[in-house]
Design a protein around this motif. Structure first.
Motif, PDB file in Angstrom:
ATOM      1  N   THR A   1      83.077 -40.569   4.827  1.00 14.89           N
ATOM      2  CA  THR A   1      82.889 -40.299   6.254  1.00 14.89           C
ATOM      3  C   THR A   1      82.019 -39.063   6.461  1.00 14.89           C
ATOM      4  N   TYR A   2      82.213 -38.021   5.658  1.00 13.40           N
ATOM      5  CA  TYR A   2      81.371 -36.824   5.764  1.00 13.40           C
ATOM      6  C   TYR A   2      79.911 -37.206   5.563  1.00 13.40           C
ATOM      7  N   MET A   3      79.634 -37.971   4.514  1.00 15.42           N
ATOM      8  CA  MET A   3      78.261 -38.318   4.175  1.00 15.42           C
ATOM      9  C   MET A   3      77.617 -39.173   5.263  1.00 15.42           C
ATOM     10  N   GLN A   4      78.331 -40.196   5.738  1.00 14.05           N
ATOM     11  CA  GLN A   4      77.750 -41.065   6.764  1.00 14.05           C
ATOM     12  C   GLN A   4      77.652 -40.362   8.113  1.00 14.05           C
ATOM     13  N   ALA A   5      78.609 -39.485   8.406  1.00 17.53           N
ATOM     14  CA  ALA A   5      78.504 -38.695   9.633  1.00 17.53           C
ATOM     15  C   ALA A   5      77.273 -37.787   9.565  1.00 17.53           C
ATOM     16  N   ALA A   6      77.029 -37.198   8.403  1.00 20.45           N
ATOM     17  CA  ALA A   6      75.860 -36.331   8.236  1.00 20.45           C
ATOM     18  C   ALA A   6      74.562 -37.114   8.427  1.00 20.45           C
ATOM     19  N   MET A   7      74.528 -38.343   7.948  1.00 21.18           N
ATOM     20  CA  MET A   7      73.346 -39.187   8.131  1.00 21.18           C
ATOM     21  C   MET A   7      73.095 -39.465   9.610  1.00 21.18           C
ATOM     22  N   LEU A   8      74.161 -39.773  10.340  1.00 22.71           N
ATOM     23  CA  LEU A   8      74.026 -40.069  11.769  1.00 22.71           C
ATOM     24  C   LEU A   8      73.701 -38.811  12.577  1.00 22.71           C
ATOM     25  N   VAL A   9      74.303 -37.703  12.197  1.00 23.83           N
ATOM     26  CA  VAL A   9      74.041 -36.442  12.904  1.00 23.83           C
ATOM     27  C   VAL A   9      72.574 -36.057  12.791  1.00 23.83           C
ATOM     28  N   GLU A  10      71.980 -36.323  11.642  1.00 20.94           N
ATOM     29  CA  GLU A  10      70.565 -36.015  11.439  1.00 20.94           C
ATOM     30  C   GLU A  10      69.703 -36.653  12.519  1.00 20.94           C
ATOM     31  N   GLU A  11      70.077 -37.864  12.946  1.00 14.92           N
ATOM     32  CA  GLU A  11      69.338 -38.553  14.003  1.00 14.92           C
ATOM     33  C   GLU A  11      69.841 -38.170  15.390  1.00 14.92           C
ATOM     34  N   ALA A  12      71.163 -38.035  15.540  1.00 15.46           N
ATOM     35  CA  ALA A  12      71.735 -37.710  16.854  1.00 15.46           C
ATOM     36  C   ALA A  12      71.278 -36.348  17.351  1.00 15.46           C
ATOM     37  N   ALA A  13      71.052 -35.425  16.428  1.00 16.97           N
ATOM     38  CA  ALA A  13      70.633 -34.076  16.822  1.00 16.97           C
ATOM     39  C   ALA A  13      69.254 -34.072  17.470  1.00 16.97           C
ATOM     40  N   LYS A  14      68.464 -35.114  17.245  1.00 11.05           N
ATOM     41  CA  LYS A  14      67.121 -35.197  17.829  1.00 11.05           C
ATOM     42  C   LYS A  14      67.152 -35.713  19.264  1.00 11.05           C
ATOM     43  N   LEU A  15      68.292 -36.242  19.687  1.00 12.82           N
ATOM     44  CA  LEU A  15      68.400 -36.846  21.015  1.00 12.82           C
ATOM     45  C   LEU A  15      68.591 -35.783  22.088  1.00 12.82           C
ATOM     46  N   PRO A  16      68.216 -36.072  23.331  1.00 15.34           N
ATOM     47  CA  PRO A  16      68.468 -35.112  24.421  1.00 15.34           C
ATOM     48  C   PRO A  16      69.938 -35.023  24.811  1.00 15.34           C
ATOM     49  N   ALA A  17      70.754 -35.969  24.374  1.00 22.41           N
ATOM     50  CA  ALA A  17      72.169 -35.997  24.761  1.00 22.41           C
ATOM     51  C   ALA A  17      72.861 -34.684  24.425  1.00 22.41           C
ATOM     52  N   ARG A  18      73.584 -34.133  25.399  1.00 23.21           N
ATOM     53  CA  ARG A  18      74.307 -32.868  25.192  1.00 23.21           C
ATOM     54  C   ARG A  18      75.814 -33.058  25.308  1.00 23.21           C
ATOM     55  N   ARG A  19      76.264 -33.942  26.191  1.00 21.20           N
ATOM     56  CA  ARG A  19      77.692 -34.200  26.381  1.00 21.20           C
ATOM     57  C   ARG A  19      78.067 -35.464  25.600  1.00 21.20           C
ATOM     58  N   TRP A  20      78.988 -35.330  24.655  1.00 21.61           N
ATOM     59  CA  TRP A  20      79.351 -36.439  23.780  1.00 21.61           C
ATOM     60  C   TRP A  20      80.827 -36.794  23.918  1.00 21.61           C
ATOM     61  N   ALA A  21      81.101 -38.079  23.779  1.00 26.77           N
ATOM     62  CA  ALA A  21      82.476 -38.577  23.681  1.00 26.77           C
ATOM     63  C   ALA A  21      82.583 -39.389  22.397  1.00 26.77           C
ATOM     64  N   THR A  22      83.798 -39.561  21.903  1.00 24.77           N
ATOM     65  CA  THR A  22      84.002 -40.284  20.643  1.00 24.77           C
ATOM     66  C   THR A  22      85.055 -41.368  20.811  1.00 24.77           C
ATOM     67  N   ILE A  23      84.919 -42.425  20.002  1.00 26.89           N
ATOM     68  CA  ILE A  23      85.924 -43.482  19.943  1.00 26.89           C
ATOM     69  C   ILE A  23      86.058 -43.914  18.486  1.00 26.89           C
ATOM     70  N   ALA A  24      87.306 -43.948  18.001  1.00 26.28           N
ATOM     71  CA  ALA A  24      87.556 -44.259  16.597  1.00 26.28           C
ATOM     72  C   ALA A  24      88.962 -44.807  16.436  1.00 26.28           C
ATOM     73  N   PRO A  25      89.187 -45.658  15.423  1.00 26.45           N
ATOM     74  CA  PRO A  25      90.548 -46.146  15.165  1.00 26.45           C
ATOM     75  C   PRO A  25      91.458 -45.000  14.747  1.00 26.45           C
ATOM     76  N   ASN A  26      92.699 -45.085  15.178  1.00 25.56           N
ATOM     77  CA  ASN A  26      93.633 -43.971  14.999  1.00 25.56           C
ATOM     78  C   ASN A  26      94.326 -44.023  13.637  1.00 25.56           C
ATOM     79  N   TYR A  27      93.540 -43.798  12.582  1.00 24.57           N
ATOM     80  CA  TYR A  27      94.104 -43.601  11.246  1.00 24.57           C
ATOM     81  C   TYR A  27      93.121 -42.741  10.468  1.00 24.57           C
ATOM     82  N   GLU A  28      93.385 -42.523   9.207  1.00 26.63           N
ATOM     83  CA  GLU A  28      92.662 -41.514   8.432  1.00 26.63           C
ATOM     84  C   GLU A  28      91.146 -41.638   8.534  1.00 26.63           C
ATOM     85  N   TYR A  29      90.622 -42.834   8.367  1.00 25.15           N
ATOM     86  CA  TYR A  29      89.164 -43.027   8.400  1.00 25.15           C
ATOM     87  C   TYR A  29      88.569 -42.580   9.735  1.00 25.15           C
ATOM     88  N   GLY A  30      89.135 -43.060  10.838  1.00 28.73           N
ATOM     89  CA  GLY A  30      88.601 -42.721  12.141  1.00 28.73           C
ATOM     90  C   GLY A  30      88.727 -41.245  12.466  1.00 28.73           C
TER      91      GLY A  30
END
Length: 415
Positions: free
Chosen positions: A160-189
């Motif tokens: 999850t750290y590695m894939q989150a880092a991959m996505l963050v690399e792209e998300a950081a380029k976006l103008p979006a400033r306010r973020w919300a999250t949705i994930a399954p409620n167990y260890e992975y999410g």
């Protein structure tokens, strides 16, 4: 008693994968020595087959393809590799019970598999307590190799750290400033959300997180979840749902206009087993990790794709590559170890290099933390007629997205 899933007997001779992986084209029909079950090296594979069939059916096929190729090429120093597949139904307690049965009654040399993170952690703890080698394929929780890592557990897929880092690399380029999250409620999410928030805040100190939703795995109430996200008016959404939860979330989100004018970064959504069921409801422009199967045309991957289609009558999915790679990595380790003695296998896994079925080169299991450097593909979703696909993709080498050695040493228990 859990059913034993056995490989079907090979029928005739078919051409198999060759090339950079170093496996010559061979027949699926095994020589007599390789068929001799009395001399086989047994692997106990435990997974949530009935709970997550979309991923794990192709996964098992990929594993079998690799095993057939290994055995057709002479096995492990003349001994065939045999896999005993077991279904844990997504329950950690069942996985541990099955592991004990495989080790005590079936005399397996090592354990492999795991899909859900909580199941993977339970198997890793069993391996630690009983000094049994566990080659984890799919569980993505970082704890598996870091905070709860142990000498006997190795993990293939990027965490999850590695894939989150991959996505963050792209998300950081976006103008979006306010973020919300949705994930399954167990260890992975929970782990995925934690790292996305932490890494994005580090890359973009101006962002803020304005809401989060943690529906139960497999039981998302998509309508109310979408309404809750809409109420906080985010500019961007980080999504970690998958399988039927993803389908329901996308359907309700499209119906209620949740994604209009908003950026979405989504883990795993580009994998065919999750992308294809969306059909015409596939959203446009999501940043995703996944597997661009149809456009990945290097010689190694093309040969694997053709061999898989010839063997199983369908194209591979991401699970197919994970199963294939896990079996191939285990075979490579066994050849290196020259033994099924546990400590020799552990030492052989440290620093082990094997060629991934993606055709992107060799992958290494780091001696430091037992995490493989297998990467993932990062791209965007696009609707092509009635089918979603990944476009504008690139391969993100897992070695580039690992935490520093110093950080790993601080997280990981000694010994």
């Amino acid at each position: 008693m859990t059913d034993r899933l056995t490989a079907p007997p090979p029928n005739g001779r078919r051409a198999l994968l060759a090339g950079a992986a170093g496996l010559a084209a061979a027949s699926l029909a095994m020589p007599a020595l390789v068929r001799a079950q009395s001399s086989s090296i047994r692997v106990g594979e435990i997974n949530s087959y009935t709970a997550q069939p979309a991923f794990l059916g192709p996964y098992r096929n990929g594993w079998l393809l690799a095993q057939e190729q290994v055995n057709a090429a002479g096995g492990i120093d003349g001994r065939p590799m045999e896999t005993l597949f077991r279904d844990d139904a997504g329950r950690p307690e069942d996985a541990v019970r099955i592991a004990a049965e495989l080790v005590a009654s079936e005399k397996v040399a090592l354990l492999g598999g795991g899909y859900l993170s909580n199941v993977g952690l339970a198997l890793a703890d069993y391996a630690r307590q009983n000094k049994v080698l566990y080659a984890a394929s799919e569980p993505l929780t970082d704890a598996l190799v870091w905070s709860r890592g142990n000498r006997y557990t190795f993990r293939l897929r990027p965490s999850t750290y590695m894939q989150a880092a991959m996505l963050v690399e792209e998300a950081a380029k976006l103008p979006a400033r306010r973020w919300a999250t949705i994930a399954p409620n167990y260890e992975y999410g929970q782990s995925a959300v934690r790292w996305f928030k932490e890494l994005l805040a580090k890359a973009r100190p101006d962002v803020e997180f304005v809401g989060e939703q943690f529906p139960a795995l497999g039981r998302i109430e998509a309508g109310s979840t979408v309404q809750a996200l809409e109420r906080v008016r985010p500019d961007g959404i980080f999504n970690v749902t998958f399988s039927t939860d993803l389908l329901n979330f996308v359907r309700q989100g499209n119906t209620r206009g949740l994604f209009e004018g908003r950026s979405v970064a989504s883990m795993l959504t580009g994998e065919p087993e999750y992308l294809e069921p969306l059909g015409e409801e596939c959203p446009e422009g999501w940043i995703v990790t996944g597997y661009p199967r149809d456009e990945l045309d290097n010689p190694v991957h093309t040969a694997l794709r053709d061999a898989y289609r010839a063997r199983f009558g369908e194209l591979p999915r991401c699970g197919s590559i994970v199963g294939y790679d896990t079996a191939l990595a285990i075979a490579t380790m066994l050849r290196k170890a020259g033994s099924t003695e546990v400590e020799r296998m552990v030492e052989a896994f440290k620093g082990l290099r094997y060629p991934t079925g993606y055709g992107t080169g060799e992958v290494e299991f780091r001696a430091l933390d037992h995490q493989a450097t297998l990467g993932a593909f990062v791209g965007r979703t696009s609707l092509n007629g009635r089918v979603g696909r990944m476009v504008d993709w690139r391969y993100a080498d897992g070695a580039r997205y690992l935490p520093s050695d110093e950080q790993v040493k601080a997280w990981r228990p000694q010994g």
